[in-house]
Design a protein around this motif. Structure first.
Motif, PDB file in Angstrom:
ATOM      1  N   VAL A  68      44.403  39.841  34.637  1.00 45.01           N
ATOM      2  CA  VAL A  68      43.464  40.792  35.250  1.00 45.01           C
ATOM      3  C   VAL A  68      43.690  40.881  36.761  1.00 45.01           C
ATOM      4  O   VAL A  68      43.649  41.975  37.332  1.00 45.01           O
ATOM      5  N   MET A  69      43.958  39.746  37.400  1.00 44.86           N
ATOM      6  CA  MET A  69      44.231  39.762  38.844  1.00 44.86           C
ATOM      7  C   MET A  69      45.449  40.631  39.130  1.00 44.86           C
ATOM      8  O   MET A  69      45.440  41.446  40.058  1.00 44.86           O
ATOM      9  N   ALA A  70      46.502  40.493  38.316  1.00 43.80           N
ATOM     10  CA  ALA A  70      47.732  41.275  38.502  1.00 43.80           C
ATOM     11  C   ALA A  70      47.501  42.753  38.176  1.00 43.80           C
ATOM     12  O   ALA A  70      47.949  43.637  38.900  1.00 43.80           O
ATOM     13  N   ARG A  71      46.772  43.016  37.092  1.00 43.41           N
ATOM     14  CA  ARG A  71      46.552  44.394  36.637  1.00 43.41           C
ATOM     15  C   ARG A  71      45.644  45.184  37.585  1.00 43.41           C
ATOM     16  O   ARG A  71      45.924  46.312  37.936  1.00 43.41           O
ATOM     17  N   ASP A  72      44.533  44.550  38.004  1.00 43.76           N
ATOM     18  CA  ASP A  72      43.518  45.269  38.777  1.00 43.76           C
ATOM     19  C   ASP A  72      43.577  45.000  40.283  1.00 43.76           C
ATOM     20  O   ASP A  72      42.831  45.609  41.042  1.00 43.76           O
ATOM     21  N   GLY A  73      44.433  44.060  40.678  1.00 45.40           N
ATOM     22  CA  GLY A  73      44.528  43.728  42.103  1.00 45.40           C
ATOM     23  C   GLY A  73      43.226  43.170  42.658  1.00 45.40           C
ATOM     24  O   GLY A  73      42.794  43.519  43.756  1.00 45.40           O
ATOM     25  N   VAL A  74      42.574  42.310  41.867  1.00 50.45           N
ATOM     26  CA  VAL A  74      41.286  41.741  42.281  1.00 50.45           C
ATOM     27  C   VAL A  74      41.399  40.227  42.419  1.00 50.45           C
ATOM     28  O   VAL A  74      42.331  39.608  41.912  1.00 50.45           O
ATOM     29  N   ALA A  75      40.422  39.658  43.110  1.00 50.61           N
ATOM     30  CA  ALA A  75      40.382  38.209  43.307  1.00 50.61           C
ATOM     31  C   ALA A  75      39.878  37.502  42.051  1.00 50.61           C
ATOM     32  O   ALA A  75      39.185  38.103  41.228  1.00 50.61           O
ATOM     33  N   LYS A  76      40.204  36.230  41.947  1.00 48.87           N
ATOM     34  CA  LYS A  76      39.791  35.423  40.807  1.00 48.87           C
ATOM     35  C   LYS A  76      38.272  35.468  40.620  1.00 48.87           C
ATOM     36  O   LYS A  76      37.778  35.543  39.488  1.00 48.87           O
ATOM     37  N   GLU A  77      37.520  35.429  41.720  1.00 50.24           N
ATOM     38  CA  GLU A  77      36.058  35.433  41.656  1.00 50.24           C
ATOM     39  C   GLU A  77      35.527  36.693  40.973  1.00 50.24           C
ATOM     40  O   GLU A  77      34.561  36.643  40.208  1.00 50.24           O
ATOM     41  N   GLN A  78      36.180  37.832  41.254  1.00 50.54           N
ATOM     42  CA  GLN A  78      35.757  39.094  40.636  1.00 50.54           C
ATOM     43  C   GLN A  78      36.018  39.081  39.131  1.00 50.54           C
ATOM     44  O   GLN A  78      35.208  39.585  38.352  1.00 50.54           O
ATOM     45  N   VAL A  79      37.128  38.485  38.732  1.00 47.77           N
ATOM     46  CA  VAL A  79      37.449  38.386  37.301  1.00 47.77           C
ATOM     47  C   VAL A  79      36.410  37.492  36.616  1.00 47.77           C
ATOM     48  O   VAL A  79      35.881  37.842  35.557  1.00 47.77           O
ATOM     49  N   LEU A  80      36.092  36.361  37.228  1.00 55.26           N
ATOM     50  CA  LEU A  80      35.115  35.435  36.646  1.00 55.26           C
ATOM     51  C   LEU A  80      33.742  36.102  36.538  1.00 55.26           C
ATOM     52  O   LEU A  80      33.018  35.884  35.557  1.00 55.26           O
ATOM     53  N   GLU A  81      33.401  36.936  37.515  1.00 56.12           N
ATOM     54  CA  GLU A  81      32.123  37.668  37.498  1.00 56.12           C
ATOM     55  C   GLU A  81      32.059  38.598  36.286  1.00 56.12           C
ATOM     56  O   GLU A  81      31.055  38.680  35.592  1.00 56.12           O
TER      57      GLU A  81
ATOM     58  N   MET B 231      33.825  38.264  33.554  1.00 60.08           N
ATOM     59  CA  MET B 231      33.839  37.436  32.337  1.00 60.08           C
ATOM     60  C   MET B 231      32.437  36.965  31.952  1.00 60.08           C
ATOM     61  O   MET B 231      32.146  36.780  30.769  1.00 60.08           O
ATOM     62  N   LYS B 232      31.579  36.788  32.947  1.00 52.30           N
ATOM     63  CA  LYS B 232      30.213  36.322  32.687  1.00 52.30           C
ATOM     64  C   LYS B 232      29.441  37.293  31.805  1.00 52.30           C
ATOM     65  O   LYS B 232      28.485  36.907  31.144  1.00 52.30           O
ATOM     66  N   ASN B 233      29.828  38.580  31.825  1.00 55.35           N
ATOM     67  CA  ASN B 233      29.122  39.596  31.046  1.00 55.35           C
ATOM     68  C   ASN B 233      29.616  39.695  29.602  1.00 55.35           C
ATOM     69  O   ASN B 233      29.138  40.524  28.837  1.00 55.35           O
ATOM     70  N   GLN B 234      30.601  38.865  29.256  1.00 55.82           N
ATOM     71  CA  GLN B 234      31.117  38.854  27.889  1.00 55.82           C
ATOM     72  C   GLN B 234      30.890  37.472  27.284  1.00 55.82           C
ATOM     73  O   GLN B 234      30.855  36.472  27.993  1.00 55.82           O
ATOM     74  N   TRP B 235      30.741  37.453  25.975  1.00 56.37           N
ATOM     75  CA  TRP B 235      30.580  36.172  25.293  1.00 56.37           C
ATOM     76  C   TRP B 235      31.858  35.357  25.387  1.00 56.37           C
ATOM     77  O   TRP B 235      32.957  35.887  25.498  1.00 56.37           O
ATOM     78  N   GLU B 236      31.692  34.038  25.290  1.00 52.53           N
ATOM     79  CA  GLU B 236      32.837  33.130  25.197  1.00 52.53           C
ATOM     80  C   GLU B 236      33.531  33.357  23.846  1.00 52.53           C
ATOM     81  O   GLU B 236      32.871  33.725  22.866  1.00 52.53           O
TER      82      GLU B 236
END
Length: 195
Positions: free
Chosen positions: A139-152, A154-159
């Protein structure tokens, strides 16, 4: 026609797996893409989204996606409200789409298939998985976003552990060649089981 739901966490490679099924002639409906189209085109949705998030939710060019994302991905109540506006319209659109398809089964790809009970309207479900570290890198490579944004996000999806209990089939998407084999074998299995 049988409906197979396909889902997976952000960065799991749902799109890659969907393309593989499409190459086998399976009709594919990508719920998130249709939701984006409806967000842009539907006057009813536009009115409701502005009422929910304010005038900044749209610009003269259409939906203000960064603004909308900043609001809903940091507020579970707003996210639920937004889903309540868009998901019923997508469900209606999907029913019409299915009635026009030919083939033994189709795939409905949705990021939150389990979270919003969409799986209950499917004949079976496929969960695409990958290790969390790999998903974050993708996701970081695809969207050019920081790890923190990806983790944010991910919080909205189930494990995956929670989704595994509801999934009929699992495709672990780490190695592309192995994933192709898994998709091909699963296609044969679904065709034999349901069709």
């Amino acid at each position: 026609m049988k409906i197979i739901g396909l889902t997976g966490g952000i960065g799991s490679g749902k799109s890659t797996v969907v393309k593989m099924f499409k190459s086998l002639g399976v009709p594919i409906y990508i719920a998130d893409d249709e939701a984006k189209k409806l967000l842009a085109k539907s006057k009813v949705i536009k009115r409701k989204v502005i009422a929910l998030l304010g005038d900044d939710a749209y610009t003269k060019d259409g939906p203000n996606k960064p603004y909308i994302a900043s609001k809903i991905f940091n507020d579970s109540h707003l996210l639920a409200e937004m889903n309540g506006i868009i998901h019923p319209k997508v469900a209606t659109h999907f029913k019409r789409w299915v009635s026009k398809q030919k083939g033994r089964y189709c795939i409905k790809e949705a990021a939150v298939l389990f979270e919003n009970d969409g799986y209950k309207k499917c004949d079976a479900t496929i969960l695409v998985t990958a290790p969390e570290k790999l998903r974050i890198q993708r996701v970081m490579a695809r969207d050019g976003v920081a790890k923190e944004q990806v983790l944010e996000r991910m919080k909205n999806q189930w494990e995956d552990e929670k989704k595994l209990k509801l999934a009929n089939f699992v495709i672990e998407n780490i190695d592309i060649e192995m994933t192709k084999k898994l998709v091909y074998n699963l296609h044969k299995k679904i065709t034999n089981l349901f069709c």
